[in-house]
Design a protein around this motif. Structure first.
Motif, PDB file in Angstrom:
ATOM      1  N   LEU A  83       0.831  -1.209   0.000  1.00  0.00           N
ATOM      2  CA  LEU A  83       0.000   0.000   0.000  1.00  0.00           C
ATOM      3  C   LEU A  83       0.862   1.254   0.000  1.00  0.00           C
ATOM      4  N   ALA A  84       1.975   1.222   0.724  1.00  0.00           N
ATOM      5  CA  ALA A  84       2.858   2.392   0.759  1.00  0.00           C
ATOM      6  C   ALA A  84       3.523   2.625  -0.596  1.00  0.00           C
ATOM      7  N   LYS A  85       3.981   1.555  -1.241  1.00  0.00           N
ATOM      8  CA  LYS A  85       4.659   1.698  -2.533  1.00  0.00           C
ATOM      9  C   LYS A  85       3.704   2.062  -3.661  1.00  0.00           C
ATOM     10  N   GLU A  86       2.435   1.672  -3.510  1.00  0.00           N
ATOM     11  CA  GLU A  86       1.453   2.006  -4.548  1.00  0.00           C
ATOM     12  C   GLU A  86       1.021   3.463  -4.481  1.00  0.00           C
ATOM     13  N   ARG A  87       1.582   4.217  -3.511  1.00  0.00           N
ATOM     14  CA  ARG A  87       1.290   5.645  -3.370  1.00  0.00           C
ATOM     15  C   ARG A  87      -0.207   5.906  -3.241  1.00  0.00           C
ATOM     16  N   LYS A  88      -0.845   5.148  -2.358  1.00  0.00           N
ATOM     17  CA  LYS A  88      -2.282   5.285  -2.118  1.00  0.00           C
ATOM     18  C   LYS A  88      -2.547   6.167  -0.895  1.00  0.00           C
ATOM     19  N   CYS A 135      -2.523   7.685   2.606  1.00  0.00           N
ATOM     20  CA  CYS A 135      -2.284   7.095   3.929  1.00  0.00           C
ATOM     21  C   CYS A 135      -2.991   5.757   4.088  1.00  0.00           C
ATOM     22  N   ALA A 136      -3.344   5.117   2.970  1.00  0.00           N
ATOM     23  CA  ALA A 136      -4.060   3.845   3.036  1.00  0.00           C
ATOM     24  C   ALA A 136      -3.250   2.774   3.742  1.00  0.00           C
ATOM     25  N   TYR A 137      -1.914   2.932   3.757  1.00  0.00           N
ATOM     26  CA  TYR A 137      -1.079   1.922   4.418  1.00  0.00           C
ATOM     27  C   TYR A 137      -1.390   1.811   5.909  1.00  0.00           C
ATOM     28  N   LEU A 138      -2.040   2.830   6.478  1.00  0.00           N
ATOM     29  CA  LEU A 138      -2.380   2.783   7.899  1.00  0.00           C
ATOM     30  C   LEU A 138      -3.370   1.662   8.208  1.00  0.00           C
ATOM     31  N   MET A 139      -4.194   1.289   7.207  1.00  0.00           N
ATOM     32  CA  MET A 139      -5.193   0.252   7.472  1.00  0.00           C
ATOM     33  C   MET A 139      -4.561  -1.124   7.691  1.00  0.00           C
ATOM     34  N   THR A 140      -3.321  -1.303   7.282  1.00  0.00           N
ATOM     35  CA  THR A 140      -2.613  -2.558   7.586  1.00  0.00           C
ATOM     36  C   THR A 140      -1.451  -2.337   8.552  1.00  0.00           C
ATOM     37  N   LEU A 141      -0.917  -1.094   8.592  1.00  0.00           N
ATOM     38  CA  LEU A 141       0.203  -0.805   9.490  1.00  0.00           C
ATOM     39  C   LEU A 141      -0.205  -0.950  10.954  1.00  0.00           C
ATOM     40  N   VAL A 142      -1.354  -0.391  11.310  1.00  0.00           N
ATOM     41  CA  VAL A 142      -1.798  -0.452  12.712  1.00  0.00           C
ATOM     42  C   VAL A 142      -2.016  -1.906  13.154  1.00  0.00           C
ATOM     43  N   PRO A 143      -2.778  -2.733  12.391  1.00  0.00           N
ATOM     44  CA  PRO A 143      -2.891  -4.142  12.782  1.00  0.00           C
ATOM     45  C   PRO A 143      -1.555  -4.872  12.785  1.00  0.00           C
ATOM     46  N   ALA A 144      -0.646  -4.509  11.860  1.00  0.00           N
ATOM     47  CA  ALA A 144       0.663  -5.180  11.802  1.00  0.00           C
ATOM     48  C   ALA A 144       1.457  -4.923  13.079  1.00  0.00           C
ATOM     49  N   ILE A 145       1.471  -3.679  13.528  1.00  0.00           N
ATOM     50  CA  ILE A 145       2.205  -3.340  14.756  1.00  0.00           C
ATOM     51  C   ILE A 145       1.567  -4.040  15.956  1.00  0.00           C
ATOM     52  N   PHE A 146       0.235  -3.997  16.020  1.00  0.00           N
ATOM     53  CA  PHE A 146      -0.462  -4.614  17.154  1.00  0.00           C
ATOM     54  C   PHE A 146      -0.198  -6.113  17.214  1.00  0.00           C
ATOM     55  N   MET A 147      -0.342  -6.814  16.078  1.00  0.00           N
ATOM     56  CA  MET A 147      -0.169  -8.265  16.075  1.00  0.00           C
ATOM     57  C   MET A 147       1.289  -8.651  16.307  1.00  0.00           C
ATOM     58  N   THR A 148       2.228  -7.819  15.873  1.00  0.00           N
ATOM     59  CA  THR A 148       3.637  -8.090  16.150  1.00  0.00           C
ATOM     60  C   THR A 148       3.893  -8.020  17.656  1.00  0.00           C
ATOM     61  N   ALA A 149       3.294  -7.026  18.304  1.00  0.00           N
ATOM     62  CA  ALA A 149       3.420  -6.912  19.759  1.00  0.00           C
ATOM     63  C   ALA A 149       2.788  -8.114  20.456  1.00  0.00           C
ATOM     64  N   THR A 170      13.044   6.699   3.588  1.00  0.00           N
ATOM     65  CA  THR A 170      14.108   6.441   2.612  1.00  0.00           C
ATOM     66  C   THR A 170      13.609   5.756   1.346  1.00  0.00           C
ATOM     67  N   ARG A 171      12.666   4.813   1.486  1.00  0.00           N
ATOM     68  CA  ARG A 171      12.244   4.002   0.337  1.00  0.00           C
ATOM     69  C   ARG A 171      11.011   4.526  -0.377  1.00  0.00           C
ATOM     70  N   VAL A 172      10.168   5.287   0.296  1.00  0.00           N
ATOM     71  CA  VAL A 172       8.922   5.739  -0.309  1.00  0.00           C
ATOM     72  C   VAL A 172       8.929   7.242  -0.509  1.00  0.00           C
ATOM     73  N   ARG A 173       9.027   7.989   0.586  1.00  0.00           N
ATOM     74  CA  ARG A 173       8.961   9.435   0.446  1.00  0.00           C
ATOM     75  C   ARG A 173      10.146   9.974  -0.349  1.00  0.00           C
ATOM     76  N   GLY A 174      11.302   9.327  -0.212  1.00  0.00           N
ATOM     77  CA  GLY A 174      12.480   9.785  -0.929  1.00  0.00           C
ATOM     78  C   GLY A 174      12.364   9.655  -2.440  1.00  0.00           C
ATOM     79  N   ARG A 175      11.465   8.789  -2.913  1.00  0.00           N
ATOM     80  CA  ARG A 175      11.292   8.577  -4.352  1.00  0.00           C
ATOM     81  C   ARG A 175      10.188   9.445  -4.954  1.00  0.00           C
TER      82      ARG A 175
END
Length: 493
Positions: free
Chosen positions: A425-430, A432-446, A487-492
């Motif tokens: 989602l981050a690389k597809e430049r959508k 802030c849509a990446y937040l819909m998976t980032l928040v669950p990813a951080i929570f489940m990792t914890a 570095t990988r997304v905003r920088g491009r």
């Protein structure tokens, strides 16, 4: 009961509203040929009717997961309701939909390929081994549990011998179901089994409404842990209820139906919709179990609810399923209970081994149309599965150990998938849509790191360390993603 009804409505609204948002973010293209059409091989890539694909997907991801997991989770109290709703809408259904649709877009690619594309080749190799081991554990535990039940029912004075016979029968069935084209057994029988699973859930829902049992804990009674013996609410609740909230196992199953779906627009009802349906099933069983545990329900079931060996109430899921279905649904309920505790795990086991075959075949670029190529993969897979199964039988605590590792591995797999989806989602430049998976990813990792750090099968740290481990995990995840994004997304851009 009020909290239960609020949660049921929330799940339905979640499909209508949040499911629509997630679909718009991905932007399915109805004009794009799906793998079922462009790669039809008559074995694994076969276009099937939408209703059939939905039912197979539901049964593949569900099995007994939303039943047994919800019953175990209900011991914690009404917080289980909250996790089922929030987990299904904002984590599990998003996880299932996006991973399923990336498989469709990737020509029916398996989970290691999807993760490798966005997290790198090294991660892909790790995921290949991790996925296959998880699927073999699923196959093993879902041979032993139904075979044990059938052995007890048919074994008379020698239930152990009968169990071994049933183990052999189930393994032979697994081999056949794993080898034959998907429309021959899975496509014909599994929609019927899924319909029976739904019928059981709907029947219990009607019973709950008609009986309107008092005493089921409500939100306002407190969301604290009502059964500390089950472990700390965080992280144990979020591992206990996997299917019914979020489960990494689902992402290994979605490619099976990604190879049978006829139009990308069908992804939302099939992938997102089946997860919400599974959430509803889990919610119903959590309500039934809450009544059984805390609402005075045990006394309503009389002497049958008491284990004569211990003098205490049954708390293991298979017994609760059998007891509730028999007492509330009569003869039909007894049949459905047998279906739930015997047939459902078998169907999850064989699709797990089928997924393992496809993942390995994709990795080695081995064409699966010739039967001999399928046998090359299946034979060693079944040998390893038999070894895991043998350990679970001969060691007195073997099954429980494997089940605990399976539970943790399952949620860890969900973490890898969510991180891959976040990168997508981050690389597809959508936006802030990446937040819909980032928040669950951080929570489940914890959740996963806290669990393995403090569990007996892990590092066995004291429970008091859980907040510190979780806080450190969240901090590292946020910092890592911020640096990567910069570095990988905003920088491009």
């Amino acid at each position: 009961m009020i909290s239960f009804l609020i949660c049921a409505c929330a799940l339905i609204l979640g499909y209508v509203i949040y499911g629509f948002i997630v679909e718009r973010v991905f932007a399915p293209d109805p004009a794009r040929p799906t793998p079922a059409v462009s790669q039809n091989d008559g074995v694994d890539f076969i276009p099937m009717p939408t209703w059939k694909v939905f039912f197979i997907q539901l049964l593949n991801i569900a099995g007994t997961g939303p039943i047994f997991g919800a019953i175990a989770g209900a011991l914690f109290g009404p917080s289980a309701f909250v996790w089922i709703v929030l987990g299904s809408i904002f984590a599990g259904a998003v996880h299932d939909y996006l991973s399923g649709m990336l498989s469709v877009r990737g020509g029916g690619s398996g989970l290691p390929e999807i993760v490798g594309k966005y997290l790198g080749r090294t991660t892909s190799s790790i995921m290949l081994v991790f996925c296959v081991l998880l699927l073999l554990m699923v196959g093993a535990v879902f041979v032993y549990s139904p075979a044990s039940i059938l052995g007890t029912m048919t074994g008379g004075s020698d239930p152990r011998g009968a169990t071994m016979i049933w183990v052999c029968i189930v393994i032979v069935y697994y081999l056949i179901a794993t080898l034959v084209p998907i429309d021959k057994i899975i496509g014909k029988l599994y929609p019927l089994f899924a319909a029976a699973l739904l019928f059981m859930a709907i029947s219990l829902f009607v019973c709950l409404i008609v009986k309107w049992p008092a005493g089921i804990p409500e939100f306002w009674d407190g969301l604290g842990n009502r059964n500390p013996s089950s472990g700390a609410l965080f992280p144990c609740l979020f591992v206990s209820i996997a299917c019914g909230a979020i489960s990494g196992f689902h992402a290994t199953q979605s490619p099976l139906m990604a190879r049978c779906i006829k139009n990308e627009k069908l992804g939302r009802p099939i992938f997102y919709g089946s997860m919400i349906t599974e959430g509803l099933i889990a919610l119903i069983w959590a309500a039934v179990a809450s009544y059984y545990f805390y609402g005075g329900g045990i006394s309503d079931f009389g002497a049958a609810a008491v284990n004569p060996a211990t003098g205490k109430a049954f708390t293991d899921a298979p017994n609760i399923v059998s007891l509730v279905c028999k007492e509330w649904l009569g003869v039909a309920g007894s049949i459905l209970a047998l279906l739930g505790v015997v047939i459902a795990p078998i169907t999850s086991g064989d699709t797990a081994l089928r997924s393992a075959r496809l993942i390995i075949a994709d990795s080695f670029k081995l064409n699966q149309k010739p039967l001999l190529n399928r046998l090359y993969i299946c034979v060693p897979l079944f040998v390893i599965t038999a070894a895991i199964l043998w350990y679970s039988i001969v060691d007195k605590d073997g099954f429980n150990v494997i089940w605990r590792y399976f539970g943790w591995s399952n949620q860890t797999l969900a973490c890898f998938t969510l991180w891959a989806l976040t990168v997508f989602l981050a690389k597809e430049r959508k936006g802030c849509a990446y937040l819909m998976t980032l928040v669950p990813a951080i929570f489940m990792t914890a959740v996963c790191i806290s669990y393995i750090a403090t569990a007996k099968i892990g590092f066995n740290l004291p429970a008091a360390s859980i907040p510190w481990v979780a806080a450190a995990t969240v901090s590292v995840c946020v910092l890592w993603f911020a640096l990567w994004f910069r570095t990988r997304v905003r920088g491009r851009r």
